[in-house]
Every structure is written in C-alpha cells, then in structure tokens.
Write a protein that holds these residues in place. Structure first.
Motif, PDB file in Angstrom:
ATOM      1  N   PRO A   7      -3.451   0.071  -1.297  1.00  0.00           N
ATOM      2  CA  PRO A   7      -2.649   0.548  -2.441  1.00  0.00           C
ATOM      3  C   PRO A   7      -1.403   1.299  -1.981  1.00  0.00           C
ATOM      4  O   PRO A   7      -1.384   1.884  -0.900  1.00  0.00           O
ATOM      5  N   PRO A   8      -0.356   1.319  -2.806  1.00  0.00           N
ATOM      6  CA  PRO A   8       0.894   2.006  -2.430  1.00  0.00           C
ATOM      7  C   PRO A   8       0.678   3.469  -2.048  1.00  0.00           C
ATOM      8  O   PRO A   8       1.355   3.979  -1.151  1.00  0.00           O
ATOM      9  N   LYS A   9      -0.227   4.164  -2.756  1.00  0.00           N
ATOM     10  CA  LYS A   9      -0.423   5.578  -2.448  1.00  0.00           C
ATOM     11  C   LYS A   9      -0.916   5.783  -1.017  1.00  0.00           C
ATOM     12  O   LYS A   9      -0.665   6.824  -0.412  1.00  0.00           O
ATOM     13  N   PHE A  10      -1.619   4.781  -0.457  1.00  0.00           N
ATOM     14  CA  PHE A  10      -2.073   4.879   0.937  1.00  0.00           C
ATOM     15  C   PHE A  10      -0.871   4.786   1.881  1.00  0.00           C
ATOM     16  O   PHE A  10      -0.770   5.549   2.841  1.00  0.00           O
ATOM     17  N   HIS A  11       0.033   3.838   1.593  1.00  0.00           N
ATOM     18  CA  HIS A  11       1.242   3.721   2.419  1.00  0.00           C
ATOM     19  C   HIS A  11       2.059   4.999   2.344  1.00  0.00           C
ATOM     20  O   HIS A  11       2.586   5.477   3.361  1.00  0.00           O
ATOM     21  N   ASP A  12       2.157   5.579   1.157  1.00  0.00           N
ATOM     22  CA  ASP A  12       2.906   6.825   0.995  1.00  0.00           C
ATOM     23  C   ASP A  12       2.247   7.954   1.784  1.00  0.00           C
ATOM     24  O   ASP A  12       2.948   8.801   2.375  1.00  0.00           O
ATOM     25  N   TRP A  13       0.928   7.965   1.779  1.00  0.00           N
ATOM     26  CA  TRP A  13       0.212   9.032   2.497  1.00  0.00           C
ATOM     27  C   TRP A  13       0.443   8.905   4.001  1.00  0.00           C
ATOM     28  O   TRP A  13       0.691   9.897   4.685  1.00  0.00           O
ATOM     29  N   PHE A  14       0.370   7.679   4.518  1.00  0.00           N
ATOM     30  CA  PHE A  14       0.644   7.462   5.939  1.00  0.00           C
ATOM     31  C   PHE A  14       2.071   7.912   6.271  1.00  0.00           C
ATOM     32  O   PHE A  14       2.306   8.601   7.264  1.00  0.00           O
ATOM     33  N   ALA A  15       3.030   7.516   5.437  1.00  0.00           N
ATOM     34  CA  ALA A  15       4.438   7.836   5.696  1.00  0.00           C
ATOM     35  C   ALA A  15       4.683   9.343   5.667  1.00  0.00           C
ATOM     36  O   ALA A  15       5.453   9.883   6.470  1.00  0.00           O
ATOM     37  N   ALA A  16       4.007  10.035   4.728  1.00  0.00           N
ATOM     38  CA  ALA A  16       4.189  11.487   4.619  1.00  0.00           C
ATOM     39  C   ALA A  16       3.732  12.216   5.878  1.00  0.00           C
ATOM     40  O   ALA A  16       4.241  13.290   6.199  1.00  0.00           O
ATOM     41  N   ARG A  17       2.790  11.613   6.583  1.00  0.00           N
ATOM     42  CA  ARG A  17       2.296  12.219   7.811  1.00  0.00           C
ATOM     43  C   ARG A  17       3.014  11.704   9.057  1.00  0.00           C
ATOM     44  O   ARG A  17       2.669  12.079  10.171  1.00  0.00           O
ATOM     45  N   GLY A  18       3.968  10.819   8.841  1.00  0.00           N
ATOM     46  CA  GLY A  18       4.692  10.259   9.975  1.00  0.00           C
ATOM     47  C   GLY A  18       3.865   9.255  10.763  1.00  0.00           C
ATOM     48  O   GLY A  18       4.124   9.015  11.949  1.00  0.00           O
ATOM     49  N   TRP A  19       2.868   8.655  10.117  1.00  0.00           N
ATOM     50  CA  TRP A  19       1.989   7.692  10.780  1.00  0.00           C
ATOM     51  C   TRP A  19       2.373   6.271  10.395  1.00  0.00           C
ATOM     52  O   TRP A  19       2.966   6.028   9.334  1.00  0.00           O
ATOM     53  N   GLU A  20       1.994   5.362  11.242  1.00  0.00           N
ATOM     54  CA  GLU A  20       2.066   3.943  10.928  1.00  0.00           C
ATOM     55  C   GLU A  20       0.675   3.355  11.068  1.00  0.00           C
ATOM     56  O   GLU A  20      -0.045   3.683  12.003  1.00  0.00           O
ATOM     57  N   ILE A  21       0.325   2.483  10.133  1.00  0.00           N
ATOM     58  CA  ILE A  21      -0.996   1.870  10.203  1.00  0.00           C
ATOM     59  C   ILE A  21      -1.045   0.945  11.420  1.00  0.00           C
ATOM     60  O   ILE A  21      -0.093   0.200  11.693  1.00  0.00           O
ATOM     61  N   HIS A  22      -2.119   1.039  12.195  1.00  0.00           N
ATOM     62  CA  HIS A  22      -2.241   0.231  13.412  1.00  0.00           C
ATOM     63  C   HIS A  22      -2.574  -1.221  13.054  1.00  0.00           C
ATOM     64  O   HIS A  22      -3.189  -1.489  12.004  1.00  0.00           O
ATOM     65  N   PRO A  23      -2.195  -2.159  13.907  1.00  0.00           N
ATOM     66  CA  PRO A  23      -2.482  -3.568  13.608  1.00  0.00           C
ATOM     67  C   PRO A  23      -3.958  -3.849  13.354  1.00  0.00           C
ATOM     68  O   PRO A  23      -4.287  -4.622  12.439  1.00  0.00           O
ATOM     69  N   LEU A  56     -12.176   3.006   0.990  1.00  0.00           N
ATOM     70  CA  LEU A  56     -11.312   3.895   0.220  1.00  0.00           C
ATOM     71  C   LEU A  56     -10.449   3.091  -0.742  1.00  0.00           C
ATOM     72  O   LEU A  56     -10.230   3.511  -1.883  1.00  0.00           O
ATOM     73  N   ALA A  57      -9.963   1.924  -0.283  1.00  0.00           N
ATOM     74  CA  ALA A  57      -9.122   1.098  -1.153  1.00  0.00           C
ATOM     75  C   ALA A  57      -9.916   0.560  -2.336  1.00  0.00           C
ATOM     76  O   ALA A  57      -9.437   0.561  -3.486  1.00  0.00           O
ATOM     77  N   GLU A  58     -11.132   0.107  -2.071  1.00  0.00           N
ATOM     78  CA  GLU A  58     -11.957  -0.452  -3.149  1.00  0.00           C
ATOM     79  C   GLU A  58     -12.345   0.614  -4.171  1.00  0.00           C
ATOM     80  O   GLU A  58     -12.467   0.336  -5.368  1.00  0.00           O
ATOM     81  N   LEU A  59     -12.561   1.835  -3.696  1.00  0.00           N
ATOM     82  CA  LEU A  59     -13.007   2.904  -4.593  1.00  0.00           C
ATOM     83  C   LEU A  59     -11.849   3.645  -5.256  1.00  0.00           C
ATOM     84  O   LEU A  59     -12.071   4.432  -6.179  1.00  0.00           O
ATOM     85  N   SER A  60     -10.623   3.427  -4.759  1.00  0.00           N
ATOM     86  CA  SER A  60      -9.489   4.233  -5.231  1.00  0.00           C
ATOM     87  C   SER A  60      -9.207   4.034  -6.721  1.00  0.00           C
ATOM     88  O   SER A  60      -8.697   4.942  -7.388  1.00  0.00           O
ATOM     89  N   ALA A  61      -9.515   2.851  -7.247  1.00  0.00           N
ATOM     90  CA  ALA A  61      -9.261   2.579  -8.664  1.00  0.00           C
ATOM     91  C   ALA A  61     -10.349   3.133  -9.574  1.00  0.00           C
ATOM     92  O   ALA A  61     -10.202   3.144 -10.798  1.00  0.00           O
ATOM     93  N   GLY A  62     -11.456   3.606  -8.965  1.00  0.00           N
ATOM     94  CA  GLY A  62     -12.558   4.124  -9.771  1.00  0.00           C
ATOM     95  C   GLY A  62     -13.391   2.998 -10.359  1.00  0.00           C
ATOM     96  O   GLY A  62     -13.139   1.809 -10.130  1.00  0.00           O
ATOM     97  N   GLY A  63     -14.405   3.374 -11.093  1.00  0.00           N
ATOM     98  CA  GLY A  63     -15.213   2.375 -11.792  1.00  0.00           C
ATOM     99  C   GLY A  63     -16.496   1.990 -11.089  1.00  0.00           C
ATOM    100  O   GLY A  63     -17.375   1.388 -11.709  1.00  0.00           O
ATOM    101  N   HIS A  64     -16.642   2.312  -9.780  1.00  0.00           N
ATOM    102  CA  HIS A  64     -17.889   1.941  -9.099  1.00  0.00           C
ATOM    103  C   HIS A  64     -18.932   3.028  -9.341  1.00  0.00           C
ATOM    104  O   HIS A  64     -18.696   4.209  -9.089  1.00  0.00           O
ATOM    105  N   GLU A  65     -20.082   2.624  -9.792  1.00  0.00           N
ATOM    106  CA  GLU A  65     -21.171   3.564 -10.042  1.00  0.00           C
ATOM    107  C   GLU A  65     -22.119   3.569  -8.843  1.00  0.00           C
ATOM    108  O   GLU A  65     -22.525   2.509  -8.357  1.00  0.00           O
TER     109      GLU A  65
END
Length: 802
Positions: A7-23, A56-65
């Motif tokens: 999700p976009p918020k994950f990319h934003d979180w990585f960027a805010a910390r100065g990180w890049e997602i590893h391959p 985290l990506a699957e659960l980020s939208a909520g709805g899983h019980e």
C-alpha cells in the motif's frame, strides 16, 4: 489468490525513514501467494520484515477476524524482540493490527484469552504452538489462519523442536487449508533439505536467495603470548582481547560452553583495570539477569558481553561492531551465525576475530577461516523424523478430541521429516500410546487410548489431558537445580546441573553469573549460596555441553596437512607440524595414522581418526575392551576431536584386528548393553514419548527420582520386552548422538583398511598435547591386576619374603 501490492502508506513510511525496500523484500511481497517459500538472506538484511510485509499489507485494510499469522522462533526473547519491532510500523502507520506473544512466560489468563480471542499476529515457540493445537477449541482458534512464518528455521531443523513444529504445522494445515508457509534463515548449508522440511509434502518449496552482501572481515587475533598446548579457556589472549574491546563500541565474546564463558569472564574481569562495563549471558543464568544484560546491550551501556549460543540467533543487539570467538568454532555454520551479530546492517560487512584456545585449534581456526571465505557451510544430515516426538504428537492429538488413525497417518506424512514414515512404524507408535507396549499393557497408567464404536481413537480418561499437556515439549537439558542466595530475599542466580550440585561440600566455592559464591547447602531442591570474597573459586564451574568438530572441518584439516608448507599458519604452529612430519608422519585423507611408542614405562597407542570428540571417546571405550579381550592389558585412554590415545602394558604391533568393523559393532553392542549411556538416552526418549512425566499438578519430580524410575523401567523392558518401541528408539538415539558411532563408520569407510602404523621410541609432537588433556578414562581389568601383583611382589621382595 493474488499477491497484495504494498500500500502507498508503506512506501511513505519507508521514505520517511530514508529507507528503500530491498529487492528480496519486494519479491517476498510478489510471491506471497505461494503455498510455501524459503527466504535465505544475510544477517541485517531485513528478512524478518520481509516475512511480515505480506501480513501487514493484507491486514492493513482491516476486516480480518481472528488469527491471521503465526510467527514461530526458537527463542522466547526473539519473539518478544519481534513484537517490539513490529509495534513501530504498526503504530506509526496506524494499522488496525493487534500483535501479541505467547511463550512459557505468558500468564495463564492471557493464554486462555488468546485461544478464545486470538490477536491478528501471534508470536510463539514450537512448545507453545504444540500446546495450543492440543485443545478442543483448536479448530476455532486457527480457523482464520493464513500464514505461518518460521524464523531462524535452520536452528529448529537441527533439533527435535523442529520435528515437533513440522507435526504441528501438518495439523494447522488440516485445520486451515489456505495457510501459507514461510521460512527465514541467514545460514543454511543445504537449502533443499530445509525446503523439504518446510513444504507440505509432496509439494515442492521454492527458495529465494537474497544478495548475500559483502564477505565478513574475519581473521585470527594476533597475540604476544603463544597459545598453550592444551585447554579451552583462551586466558592467554585476555590482554589482546581487552585492547580490542577498548577499540570498539560493543563486543560479543563467544564461547562454546557455559563453563568456559564463566571462567573467561572471571579472568577478564580481574584483568579489567579500566573498569569497562562488561556483562555475561548464557542459558543457565536467571532470566532476570539475562534480561538486564539484554536491555543494557540494546541501550549501548555495555562495552562487551561474554556469551554462549544464547546470543547466536537473530535479535538485533544495537551497536555490536565486533565479534570474538574464543576457542575453535567446531562448526562453520555456527561461526557464520555468530559473525553476523556484528554490524547488523544490510550490506555492511561483519567484523570478527578468532582466538584459538590451544595449539591444535590454531589449525582448526585457519581451516574455518578458509571455509567461511569459500562460503562452504557444514552440517550433518538429521535423518527421518524421530518416533518419540511422533508418540508425543499422537497423545497431544488425542487431547484435542477423537481422531481417525488413517487420517492422522496421512496428515503426519505431509510433514517433510515424516514423509518416509511407514504405516507399520506409525502403528507401533499408536499401539505404544494406547497400551504402553507388551510388557506394560497390564498397568493402568499406560492404558491411555481406546477406540470408540466408530473406530476413532480417544483418551481413555479425559483427565489425562492435563498431565499430557503439562509435559509437552522436546527440550531436555540435564537435570538442573535452581541456585539462590541464602540471604537477602533468596535472589535467584541461575541453575546448575544436579550431578554438579551432588559433588559440592559445604564451603566449596564456584562461579555463576561471573561471581564467586559459597555453597551452603541444598534446601527443597534449591542450591543455597552466599557471597565469597576469594579471588579464585575452589571448583571452577558446572560442566556445560561440548561441541565436536564437524566432519567438514576435520576433512579440511587433513587436506591442510598435505601442504608442503603452511604460510597461513603462525610460525610456531607450522614448525610443530613440520617436526611431526619429520619424526613420524602427518595424518592423510583416506588413511588412518596409528602411532605406537613407549612413555614412562607404558606402551602408548595413538589413533588419529579425526572423527570428533564423541566418536573418538566411543572408539577409546570399544578399543580398550577389545584390547582387554585380546590380552593387551590396557590401562586407560583419553580423547580429543582428532585422536584417541590409549596406554597399557603391551605394545600393539598390528591395530587392524582391533578396527574390524564387525568386531567394533559387536563391541559397541556389548558396551551399550550395560552402560549408563543407554539409560540416560532412554530417560530422554521416555520423557519425550511420555512414558515418564516430569511435571505433575502436585509437584515436579527431582532428577534423582526420575532417574530411579526410568532405570527400573529400562531394566524391566530389556528383560521382558527387548523389542519395545522405546528401546529401539533409545538405540537409534545413542548411536546417532551421544556415542556418534556414525562418525566412526564414516572414518572406517574413508580409510577402507589403509592403516599407516608407525613405531617410534618416543612421544611424537602431535601426540604430546594429548597427555595434557583432561578427562582421562581408567580401564579396570587385567592390566591393573598385573600392576597390583607386580607391586605386591616388589614389596615382598624388599621385605625379604618370597
């Protein structure tokens, strides 16, 4: 099933910390839909986050019980560390995710609540997971399970804790067919073998290899003092090690045994004139003391920590920038794992130093350095899944409710370690669980399972479930006793082996947790101590476990011996080997060197088998018995990782008959039949298979009580039911583990009768250090009888008697 995009918020979180997602983290996201996937990534490469990103990506939208992801690790501390680390992205991104851990330290009230209302992510250990699957409500607890992440999978694959986990995973797969499996590791010598264990058999498990990053900076520590000829403490190197500690932020100083760690820490502290903050950490220390050291490390308040395998695994210990291994690593994979504790960052080289404890270990350390440089990891194949663990699993399954034997057999076969299990073997285990076996079926306590009218198996008495659950698990250290201060509220210090405590007399001093304490007595199975003001303990410390040099390292050393010279070795060690070659010979691959020479009025026989300490010890026990039968009057022996030295009254001119494979097998059988090794091995198997149960609602049995019970059972079964399942398991375990007879067979197959016998008139350079080894084993027999007779005749002659 489609792989979730990040999700976009994950990319934003990585960027805010100065990180890049590893391959490899991106690829784990892309392949998260696969039924199973093994990720091998370097230490500090973010493999744990890679394992959790799809969750985290699957659960980020909520709805899983309910429960979505199970995370399983070998260490309780690692689970707690992961929970802390996950809380950061979850809280900072505002994700609707609840994370909890569940270990032996979790309060019972929370455990009950977790079964009824599980979190989205549950962090646990193999033992706690097995316990959860044993409850009647397991189907409801795990109904929504989508992923299981097994961290440090290589460490679990090496023990029965892994076998317990594979069986629990097979159960989870039946309860939640959509569950996907993920394995994470930094050090795997045989990725295919680990993938086989992780997969749902017969489905293959793909392997994702991340960029391994730069090679570690690793070398042998140079010291002014030469290593001693024997011993394992490394005390000679303390001045040089202290210099390294001063030059670095935080240094981990690894040892192979708890005893060596305690002794080294004591000597290091005495030499620490600058008062540098230094701690000690190992598995026998009190949990609160370990946690204080861990917290101080994370906060950067310690300059060094003396430790054992308790700090091997993947917890991020802050600013560790140097690892020192004191004593030869014995195993390349273990060394690589320890090296990875330094500079725990992606694409940052780890920095490590090796400190050989004695002269021979110099050679072994150089061999290990070469193996690391060549990325050549070692490991011994584990073989099929052990049946004592399967027996425990069958009993745990019965605790959860009635089961069909055919369905359970099919389920067990989906666990990689048990994919080759035969139906007859399974039925033997089921019969044992139901009746205890032929010799025990008349006793009610072992009549635990019965069939209903539909042919399903269930507990004969539902009340037995509590006792079975209390004894689930495969960890079986030697019997331990708590150590507490007698005064000041009885503060706990840790544990010592029961046999060590039995040797203590009031007033004896020993080391625990880096302090010298005075033994005051035993009260209600607790060792009571007070502070001691002496600078040196009377008894150093409890024993701990000794590692054997791996087969791969042994072969490397033998190849090194064939070099014309040794520019990679220190001059003193190279000269020692050259002198051995000049006086006698150096051992060769594919041949067995046997030296024979007199020393101090005794005939010496030295066999350079390079089979590891356990196997060389077993070889000494069998050969001395063979020598006794052949009239060669042995008096004793001592073993190291590379050789066995036997002394006696008669010279051995032809060792070939002693080394006949059939004769060695026969000698082993007869030795094992009446030896304490078998009873000790039986006791472990009996506890795992729950023939015996240490924990009970009333009180826990002492080690001595348990030993007495297991010894009686062992003798009974040997006499009346020699083919009992647990006796067969005991023999297999003893052969593979404690006596390591497989290494002897490997040696015999390697040399194929090619024995080089060298007769000399004096001690050889390579044999000399063996005379300084501890652990000499005397042989009672005709040799000692002859000595007694000769001494009696001499005394009578001096007295003028005949």
């Amino acid at each position: 099933m489609f792989a979730p995009a990040l999700p976009p918020k994950f990319h934003d979180w990585f960027a805010a910390r100065g990180w890049e997602i590893h391959p490899h983290q991106e690829e784990m996201m892309a392949r998260s839909h696969e039924p199973s996937l093994l990720l091998i990534a370097p230490t500090g490469g973010g493999k744990t986050l890679a394992g959790f990103l799809p969750t985290l990506a699957e659960l980020s939208a909520g709805g899983h019980e309910g429960l979505h992801t199970l995370y399983v690790s070998p260490l309780k501390a690692l689970a707690a560390d992961i929970r802390r680390n996950l809380s950061t992205p979850i809280s900072e991104m505002g994700l609707p995710i609840r994370v909890e851990d569940r270990t032996g330290d979790t309060p019972s009230s929370r455990k009950r609540r977790q079964r009824a209302d599980p979190p989205h992510i549950l962090l646990t250990t193999p033992e706690s997971l097995a316990l959860m699957t044993s409850y009647e409500d397991a189907a409801r607890t795990f109904a929504g399970l989508r992923r299981i992440v097994v961290d440090e999978i290589h460490a679990l694959a090496e023990s029965k804790r892994g076998d317990q986990l594979w069986l629990a995973m097979a159960r989870l797969q039946r309860l939640s067919p959509e569950m996907r499996r993920v394995g994470l590791s930094a050090t795997v010598e045989d990725p295919g073998a680990i993938a086989h264990l992780l997969a749902r058999h017969p489905d293959p498990c793909p392997i994702l290899q991340a960029d391994p990053g730069p090679d570690p900076e690793i070398r042998m520590l140079e010291t002014e003092a030469r290593p001693p000829w024997s011993g394992g403490g490394g005390a000679y190197a303390i001045p040089a090690i202290l210099d390294e500690v001063r030059r670095h932020r935080t240094t981990l100083i690894f040892h192979n045994t708890r005893a060596q760690a305690e002794i080294f820490f004591h000597n290091l502290w005495l030499a620490n004139e600058d008062g540098l903050p230094i701690g000690i950490h190992h598995g026998s220390l009190d949990r609160e003391q370990r946690e204080r050291v861990e917290a101080a490390m994370v906060q950067g308040r310690l300059r060094a920590v003396v430790c054992t395998g308790s700090l091997d695994l993947g917890i991020d210990w802050g600013d560790v920038d140097l690892v020192i291994q004191v004593g030869a690593p014995k195993n390349v994979k273990r060394l690589v794992q320890r090296i990875g504790r330094a500079n725990h960052r992606y694409n940052a080289p780890s920095k490590a130093l090796l400190v050989p404890a004695n002269r021979f270990e110099v050679v072994e350390c150089v061999a290990a350095l070469e193996a690391v440089k060549e990325h050549d990891l070692d490991g011994e194949p584990r073989g099929p899944g052990p049946r004592d663990v399967l027996c425990q699993h069958i009993l745990a399954t019965a605790c959860a409710g009635p089961f069909d034997a055919d369905a359970l057999f099919d389920e067990v076969k989906t666990a990689g370690a048990y994919s080759g299990l035969g139906r007859a073997q399974f039925d033997d285990c089921l019969e044992y669980c139901a009746t205890g076996g032929y010799a025990l079926r008349a006793y009610d306590r072992w009549q635990r399972l019965m069939q209903d009218t539909e042919g399903r198996w269930h507990l004969r008495d539902p009340r037995a479930a509590q006792l079975i659950r209390m004894n689930l698990g495969t960890i079986h250290d030697s019997d331990k006793l708590k150590v507490r201060m007698r005064f000041g509220g009885g503060r706990p210090l840790g544990e010592v082996e029961e046999h060590f405590a039995a040797q203590l007399n009031r007033g004896d001093t020993f080391l625990i947790g880096g302090r010298i304490v005075r033994y005051e007595g035993l009260k209600e199975m607790v060792v009571e101590v007070t502070r001691a003001s002496v600078r040196k303990p009377k008894i150093a410390v409890f024993s701990g476990t000794k590692f054997a040099t791996s087969t791969q390292l042994s072969h490397r050393i033998l190849r090194m011996f064939q070099q014309e010279n040794w520019p990679g070795l220190p001059r003193h060690t190279a000269e020692w080997l050259a002198l051995q070659r000049e006086i006698s010979a150096l051992p060769q691959p594919g041949r067995l060197l046997v030296e024979s020479f007199p020393f101090e009025g005794r005939e010496q026989l030295c066999l350079y088998g390079f089979a590891g300490r356990n196997a060389q010890q077993t070889l000494g026990l069998i050969l001395t018995k063979r020598m006794e039968e052949m009239g060669l009057a042995p008096l004793g022996f001592v073993s190291s990782d590379y050789a066995t030295l036997i002394w006696g009254l008669e010279a051995v001119t032809d060792p070939a008959p002693l080394l006949d494979r059939a004769a060695l097998h026969d000698g082993l059988d007869r030795w094992l039949a009446g030896n304490a090794v078998m009873k000790r091995t039986f006791r472990v198997a009996a506890h795992i298979a729950q023939l015996l149960q240490r924990n009970a609602p009333q009180a826990r049995k002492s080690g001595r009580q348990a030993t007495f019970s297991s010894d009686i059972l062992y003798d009974t079964l040997v006499k009346y039911d020699p083919d009992h399942l647990l006796l067969n398991i005991t023999r297999e375990e003893a052969m593979r583990g404690l006596v390591d007879f497989g290494r002897i067979e490997e040696m015999l197959a390697r040399v194929e009768g090619r024995i080089d016998v060298v007769r000399l008139d004096r001690v050889t350079p390579l044999a000399a250090p063996l005379f300084l080894e501890v652990g000499k084993v005397p042989v009672e027999g005709m040799g000692r009888e002859r000595l007694v007779e000769e001494e009696a005749e001499r005394l009578m002659a001096e007295a003028g008697l005949s």
